[in-house]
Motif scaffolding. Sequence first.
Motif, PDB file in Angstrom:
ATOM      1  N   SER A 272       0.820  -1.204   0.000  1.00 41.42           N
ATOM      2  CA  SER A 272       0.000   0.000   0.000  1.00 41.42           C
ATOM      3  C   SER A 272       0.859   1.260   0.000  1.00 41.42           C
ATOM      4  O   SER A 272       0.566   2.228  -0.711  1.00 41.42           O
ATOM      5  CB  SER A 272      -0.924  -0.010   1.228  1.00 41.42           C
ATOM      6  OG  SER A 272      -1.690   1.171   1.294  1.00 41.42           O
ATOM      7  N   ASN A 276       0.535   4.219  -2.666  1.00 36.16           N
ATOM      8  CA  ASN A 276      -0.247   5.337  -2.123  1.00 36.16           C
ATOM      9  C   ASN A 276       0.583   6.426  -1.453  1.00 36.16           C
ATOM     10  O   ASN A 276       0.208   7.606  -1.486  1.00 36.16           O
ATOM     11  CB  ASN A 276      -1.281   4.820  -1.111  1.00 36.16           C
ATOM     12  CG  ASN A 276      -2.306   3.916  -1.759  1.00 36.16           C
ATOM     13  OD1 ASN A 276      -2.912   4.274  -2.767  1.00 36.16           O
ATOM     14  ND2 ASN A 276      -2.499   2.730  -1.200  1.00 36.16           N
ATOM     15  N   ILE A 439      -4.703  -1.824  -1.122  1.00 39.18           N
ATOM     16  CA  ILE A 439      -3.752  -1.167  -2.026  1.00 39.18           C
ATOM     17  C   ILE A 439      -4.422  -0.056  -2.836  1.00 39.18           C
ATOM     18  O   ILE A 439      -3.751   0.861  -3.324  1.00 39.18           O
ATOM     19  CB  ILE A 439      -3.043  -2.160  -2.969  1.00 39.18           C
ATOM     20  CG1 ILE A 439      -4.058  -2.877  -3.865  1.00 39.18           C
ATOM     21  CG2 ILE A 439      -2.207  -3.152  -2.181  1.00 39.18           C
ATOM     22  CD1 ILE A 439      -3.398  -3.762  -4.911  1.00 39.18           C
ATOM     23  N   GLY A 441      -6.337   1.969  -1.438  1.00 38.56           N
ATOM     24  CA  GLY A 441      -6.479   3.053  -0.486  1.00 38.56           C
ATOM     25  C   GLY A 441      -7.855   3.189   0.122  1.00 38.56           C
ATOM     26  O   GLY A 441      -8.176   4.199   0.753  1.00 38.56           O
ATOM     27  N   PRO A 445      -4.676  -1.722   5.800  1.00 38.88           N
ATOM     28  CA  PRO A 445      -4.263  -3.121   5.652  1.00 38.88           C
ATOM     29  C   PRO A 445      -4.712  -4.030   6.784  1.00 38.88           C
ATOM     30  O   PRO A 445      -5.185  -5.136   6.541  1.00 38.88           O
ATOM     31  CB  PRO A 445      -2.740  -3.013   5.577  1.00 38.88           C
ATOM     32  CG  PRO A 445      -2.510  -1.693   4.920  1.00 38.88           C
ATOM     33  CD  PRO A 445      -3.565  -0.797   5.507  1.00 38.88           C
TER      34      PRO A 445
END
Length: 464
Positions: A272, A276, A439, A441, A445
Amino acid sequence: MQRKFGKLFVTALLASVTLAGCSPAPQKPSQSTPAAGGADAKKNDAGGGSKTDTSGGGANALAWDKTDDPSLKSQTLTALVVDNDGTITKMMKRFTEDTGIPLNVVAVDYNSLYTKITTAALSNSSDIDLVEMDTIWAGQFLSGNIVEDLTNVVPQDYQKQFTQSSLSSVMYGGKLAAMPYFSSTKHFYWNKDLLKKAGYDAPPKTWTEFREVSKKLTHDGVYASGWSWKQAEGLNCDFVGMVYSFGGQFFDQNKNFNANSPGAVKALQYMSDLINVDKTVDPASLQWTEDDVKNAFEAGKIAMMSNWEGMYPELNDPSKSKVVGKTDVGLLPGEGNVVSASVTGSEGISIMKTSKHKQAALAFLKWMSSAKFQKPNFTERGTYPVLQSLYNDADVKKADETNTIDKILAQFQYGQNRPNGPGYVEWADILSAKVFEAIAGHQAPQAALDEAQKKIEEAIKKAK
């Protein structure tokens, strides 16, 4: 090696099943998987060929030392395999030339394979003797009593000849569900010119280094990396490799599935952050398959990628590639004590439980896993062998025009399976959906994997 996974829920085949554990990522390459021997596997007799009858006795007893029996020539085998251009059928027909045993090859596309196998099993059909088995089906095929357990049939010394990737991919719970068919993992590719311009003479060896290198590589419309992070099985493949890289695994000590382990959360947070926070990943990755990633790499739009073997010689074909002679391949990065970890894409060939010609089918597996098939399958078709010895064979080396085969073999020793327990074909969609949410956003997670864990646990319970 892009794969799309068929969906057929076979509840009757999943009764009373528990998931088996996976080993953590190796810190150095191993020549055979620990699962091959398994604590519950019986040793072969002194003669080297087990005579274990895994099919109930009588004419269907499987004996490794009787695969040359002349009576087998009176039996006609039928094999169900993926063959999109007819070349596999031609290769496999050589079995009849070598042994005198007739073989009928039924060629199908990959997306039809799983359904055809499970349908044949449910109907108790004996029309098919041998089937191609993807690694993610091993648990379901053994626990569902679809294929023969070959653990005590194929001698341990013979099993030790195979690459880590190919052998581990046909194992489930210490049992052998199939004979290795070909070797495959994802690999690390990089653009040497772009790295050199950024001040690097070598690729990153850890994911920490990868992140720092990526920041210097991303500029002027070029991204450091691109990934097959579309919500599909390709995303699961990348996630699995990353989880093992960060020291994680998918099963706890009690063999319970664990999607939200600390290692898994750390891996997803890293993925991520790349896209991001650092913004070094081409944002189109959220719609890309492995082929899309390859195309972007060929066009010079990304500097690094994770992809299957077989990218060469296309990467060096001037009619298709803008990076001819500028790329290299090697180990995917690791982290901490983990040197490297990659997801396996290897497959196997299994004997159907309903086959009436199991001994002849075993003779085919013995032939298919030998140099008689494995060597020309590489020299003529470019499919990587399961036999480690062939990687030093003069003809194989000569056929490797890009001189990358040793680098490809190195990654095979760090192959890790997706959590291929019974029902994975069904709940893999849950995993990819929640990983994608993180991932993209849309979800943190930890929260995404907590939710995945809850939903997958429910799916597993329904499958039992």
